[in-house]
Design a protein around this motif. Structure first.
Motif, PDB file in Angstrom:
ATOM      1  N   PHE A   1       0.839  -1.207   0.000  1.00 47.83           N
ATOM      2  CA  PHE A   1       0.000   0.000   0.000  1.00 47.83           C
ATOM      3  C   PHE A   1       0.872   1.254   0.000  1.00 47.83           C
ATOM      4  CE2 PHE A   1      -2.355   3.386   2.096  1.00 47.83           C
ATOM      5  CZ  PHE A   1      -3.596   3.337   1.485  1.00 47.83           C
ATOM      6  N   ILE A   2       1.833   1.296   0.913  1.00 48.03           N
ATOM      7  CA  ILE A   2       2.712   2.475   1.015  1.00 48.03           C
ATOM      8  C   ILE A   2       3.543   2.637  -0.261  1.00 48.03           C
ATOM      9  CG2 ILE A   2       4.696   3.455   2.243  1.00 48.03           C
ATOM     10  CD1 ILE A   2       3.582   2.080   4.789  1.00 48.03           C
ATOM     11  N   SER A   3       4.111   1.544  -0.734  1.00 46.41           N
ATOM     12  CA  SER A   3       4.957   1.604  -1.937  1.00 46.41           C
ATOM     13  C   SER A   3       4.149   2.022  -3.154  1.00 46.41           C
ATOM     14  CB  SER A   3       5.603   0.233  -2.186  1.00 46.41           C
ATOM     15  OG  SER A   3       6.402  -0.152  -1.102  1.00 46.41           O
ATOM     16  N   GLY A   4       2.941   1.493  -3.286  1.00 43.35           N
ATOM     17  CA  GLY A   4       2.093   1.855  -4.416  1.00 43.35           C
ATOM     18  C   GLY A   4       1.710   3.318  -4.390  1.00 43.35           C
ATOM     19  N   GLY A   5       1.401   3.840  -3.196  1.00 39.32           N
ATOM     20  CA  GLY A   5       1.036   5.253  -3.088  1.00 39.32           C
ATOM     21  C   GLY A   5       2.167   6.168  -3.507  1.00 39.32           C
ATOM     22  N   PHE A   6       3.375   5.910  -2.997  1.00 36.37           N
ATOM     23  CA  PHE A   6       4.518   6.758  -3.358  1.00 36.37           C
ATOM     24  C   PHE A   6       4.940   6.537  -4.812  1.00 36.37           C
ATOM     25  CE2 PHE A   6       5.015   7.193   1.265  1.00 36.37           C
ATOM     26  CZ  PHE A   6       5.185   8.571   1.337  1.00 36.37           C
ATOM     27  N   ALA A   7       4.709   5.346  -5.344  1.00 40.16           N
ATOM     28  CA  ALA A   7       4.995   5.110  -6.760  1.00 40.16           C
ATOM     29  C   ALA A   7       4.105   5.994  -7.630  1.00 40.16           C
ATOM     30  CB  ALA A   7       4.767   3.639  -7.105  1.00 40.16           C
ATOM     31  N   GLY A   8       2.848   6.154  -7.233  1.00 40.69           N
ATOM     32  CA  GLY A   8       1.934   7.027  -7.977  1.00 40.69           C
ATOM     33  C   GLY A   8       2.410   8.467  -7.981  1.00 40.69           C
ATOM     34  N   ILE A   9       2.908   8.935  -6.847  1.00 36.66           N
ATOM     35  CA  ILE A   9       3.439  10.305  -6.774  1.00 36.66           C
ATOM     36  C   ILE A   9       4.662  10.442  -7.677  1.00 36.66           C
ATOM     37  CG2 ILE A   9       4.561  11.975  -5.253  1.00 36.66           C
ATOM     38  CD1 ILE A   9       2.729  10.946  -3.002  1.00 36.66           C
ATOM     39  N   ALA A  10       5.557   9.457  -7.632  1.00 38.98           N
ATOM     40  CA  ALA A  10       6.762   9.496  -8.473  1.00 38.98           C
ATOM     41  C   ALA A  10       6.401   9.539  -9.954  1.00 38.98           C
ATOM     42  CB  ALA A  10       7.639   8.277  -8.182  1.00 38.98           C
ATOM     43  N   ALA A  11       5.367   8.780 -10.326  1.00 44.20           N
ATOM     44  CA  ALA A  11       4.957   8.745 -11.729  1.00 44.20           C
ATOM     45  C   ALA A  11       4.547  10.127 -12.216  1.00 44.20           C
ATOM     46  CB  ALA A  11       3.812   7.756 -11.909  1.00 44.20           C
ATOM     47  N   TRP A  12       3.834  10.870 -11.388  1.00 42.18           N
ATOM     48  CA  TRP A  12       3.372  12.195 -11.811  1.00 42.18           C
ATOM     49  C   TRP A  12       4.473  13.248 -11.754  1.00 42.18           C
ATOM     50  CZ3 TRP A  12      -0.324  13.122 -14.853  1.00 42.18           C
ATOM     51  CH2 TRP A  12      -1.453  12.290 -14.880  1.00 42.18           C
ATOM     52  N   LEU A  13       5.400  13.119 -10.831  1.00 42.66           N
ATOM     53  CA  LEU A  13       6.482  14.095 -10.748  1.00 42.66           C
ATOM     54  C   LEU A  13       7.336  14.105 -12.013  1.00 42.66           C
ATOM     55  CD1 LEU A  13       7.669  13.663  -7.039  1.00 42.66           C
ATOM     56  CD2 LEU A  13       6.363  15.556  -8.020  1.00 42.66           C
ATOM     57  N   THR A  14       7.395  12.980 -12.708  1.00 47.27           N
ATOM     58  CA  THR A  14       8.195  12.893 -13.940  1.00 47.27           C
ATOM     59  C   THR A  14       7.378  13.219 -15.187  1.00 47.27           C
ATOM     60  OG1 THR A  14       7.701  10.533 -14.166  1.00 47.27           O
ATOM     61  CG2 THR A  14       9.690  11.122 -12.949  1.00 47.27           C
ATOM     62  N   ALA A  15       6.082  13.478 -15.037  1.00 44.17           N
ATOM     63  CA  ALA A  15       5.239  13.538 -16.239  1.00 44.17           C
ATOM     64  C   ALA A  15       4.220  14.671 -16.266  1.00 44.17           C
ATOM     65  CB  ALA A  15       4.496  12.205 -16.386  1.00 44.17           C
ATOM     66  N   TYR A  16       4.162  15.513 -15.251  1.00 42.91           N
ATOM     67  CA  TYR A  16       3.036  16.443 -15.176  1.00 42.91           C
ATOM     68  C   TYR A  16       3.001  17.499 -16.285  1.00 42.91           C
ATOM     69  CZ  TYR A  16      -0.937  18.773 -13.199  1.00 42.91           C
ATOM     70  OH  TYR A  16      -2.202  19.284 -13.031  1.00 42.91           O
ATOM     71  N   PRO A  17       4.098  18.160 -16.603  1.00 45.95           N
ATOM     72  CA  PRO A  17       4.031  19.138 -17.699  1.00 45.95           C
ATOM     73  C   PRO A  17       3.568  18.514 -19.019  1.00 45.95           C
ATOM     74  CG  PRO A  17       6.017  19.479 -16.428  1.00 45.95           C
ATOM     75  CD  PRO A  17       5.423  18.189 -15.945  1.00 45.95           C
ATOM     76  N   GLN A  18       4.040  17.283 -19.308  1.00 52.40           N
ATOM     77  CA  GLN A  18       3.596  16.599 -20.523  1.00 52.40           C
ATOM     78  C   GLN A  18       2.087  16.348 -20.492  1.00 52.40           C
ATOM     79  OE1 GLN A  18       6.280  15.742 -18.456  1.00 52.40           O
ATOM     80  NE2 GLN A  18       7.236  13.921 -19.369  1.00 52.40           N
ATOM     81  N   ASP A  19       1.566  16.068 -19.298  1.00 55.61           N
ATOM     82  CA  ASP A  19       0.137  15.785 -19.168  1.00 55.61           C
ATOM     83  C   ASP A  19      -0.707  17.019 -19.450  1.00 55.61           C
ATOM     84  OD1 ASP A  19      -1.881  13.702 -18.343  1.00 55.61           O
ATOM     85  OD2 ASP A  19      -2.387  15.265 -16.885  1.00 55.61           O
ATOM     86  N   ILE A  20      -0.222  18.192 -19.036  1.00 55.46           N
ATOM     87  CA  ILE A  20      -0.942  19.434 -19.328  1.00 55.46           C
ATOM     88  C   ILE A  20      -0.990  19.667 -20.834  1.00 55.46           C
ATOM     89  CG2 ILE A  20      -0.804  21.955 -19.176  1.00 55.46           C
ATOM     90  CD1 ILE A  20      -0.024  21.721 -16.334  1.00 55.46           C
ATOM     91  N   ILE A  21       0.134  19.470 -21.501  1.00 53.34           N
ATOM     92  CA  ILE A  21       0.178  19.638 -22.958  1.00 53.34           C
ATOM     93  C   ILE A  21      -0.789  18.669 -23.631  1.00 53.34           C
ATOM     94  CG2 ILE A  21       1.645  19.465 -25.001  1.00 53.34           C
ATOM     95  CD1 ILE A  21       4.013  20.202 -23.063  1.00 53.34           C
TER      96      ILE A  21
END
Length: 305
Positions: free
Chosen positions: A222-242
């Motif tokens: 549970f803990i690892s999955g939650g922080f993995a989700g945060i890591a995924a977005w930290l590397t991809a958020y500007p691309q997601d806005i575009i």
């Protein structure tokens, strides 16, 4: 049980892949149920015009509930519920298959970088499924109330949206924003699977003195999955806005057009535009992805894969 059990026995690949596919589907459904309201706020924040309609994420939440009720937070949910379940199934199955390919060339345990790389490559595969699913979701999420753009009849649902988009724009219309989706998903899933496997190993080491993610329990997953989700977005958020802007507004002919428009809006120090909707995205990332991996791991264990 380990997220991906690696084997060189070719006869085990098909049932193992099917198990990973089904478990990925369950994980995708869990993610959508938990995370879709946050996603709706994120998309509306990302795609609002300049000057903005909402002063912030909480203002967007209040306005959505006031104008459309709680159901407004689940607008467009049919597309990801059907699509993300399948997309997650593909990404988990592809991740497992790539891991087995890596392992087939070595008798040594896979490194954390190899596990992360397998995730990134699986993310690239998933982009081809993710793009049309997210395009329909974005179109429905940015259709406020029962209104539509002037001269444009409102979509009545995901099927209506998909059929009309295909009739008006063809297959390329459904795959609008594919390039930026790939550029988002490869680094995103590299971080996603890499951090998940790495954090599981660290948490198990703290508990048992051995860095073996296969021995992780539900809380550690549970803990690892939650922080993995945060890591995924930290590397991809500007691309997601575009991507969201490309899929919502046809005034952008190409991805560079959307980037130039964002840079123009950001001129004068308004760099916050690249992080609109970031708050609800991060708030969503932990519970949604914790639920994803919990559901995945539980299904894998139940199936005995």
């Amino acid at each position: 049980m380990e997220t991906v059990a690696v084997t060189t026995d070719r006869q085990e690949i098909v049932p193992k892949a099917l198990g990973e596919f089904f478990a990925g589907t369950m994980g995708g459904w869990a993610q959508v149920v938990v995370g879709h309201p946050f996603d709706t706020i994120k998309v509306r924040m990302q795609t609002q015009p300049s000057p903005p309609i909402y002063s912030g994420s909480m203002d967007c939440l209040r306005a959505t509930i006031k104008g459309e009720g709680a159901a407004g937070l689940y607008k467009g949910v049919t597309s990801p519920l059907a699509g993300i379940g399948f997309c997650n199934a593909v990404v988990f199955a592809a991740n497992g298959y790539i891991l087995r390919l890596f392992q087939s060339n070595s008798s040594e345990p896979l490194t954390l970088n190899q596990k992360a790389l397998a995730g990134g490559l699986a993310g690239g595969v998933m982009s081809f499924l993710n793009c049309p699913v997210e395009l329909l979701k974005v179109k429905l999420q940015t259709q406020y109330g029962s209104a539509a753009a002037p001269g444009h009849k409102p979509y009545t649902g995901v099927l209506n949206c998909g059929i009309r988009t295909f009739k008006e724009r063809g297959l390329t219309g459904l795959y609008r924003g594919l390039g930026i989706t790939i550029l988002r998903d490869i680094p995103s899933f590299y971080g996603y699977f890499g951090l998940y496997e790495g954090m599981k190993a660290v948490l198990v080491y703290r508990r048992l003195g051995v860095a073996d993610g296969a021995k992780s329990n539900g809380l550690e997953q549970f803990i690892s999955g939650g922080f993995a989700g945060i890591a995924a977005w930290l590397t991809a958020y500007p691309q997601d806005i575009i991507k969201s802007r490309m899929q919502m507004d046809y005034k952008y002919k190409t991805t560079p057009d959307a980037v130039r428009a964002l840079l123009q809006e950001a001129s004068g120090g308004n760099w916050r535009i690249f992080f609109r909707g970031f708050g609800p995205t991060i708030l969503r990332a932990f519970p949604a992805n914790a639920a994803t991996f919990m559901a995945y791991e539980w299904t894998i264990k139940t199936l005995g894969v």
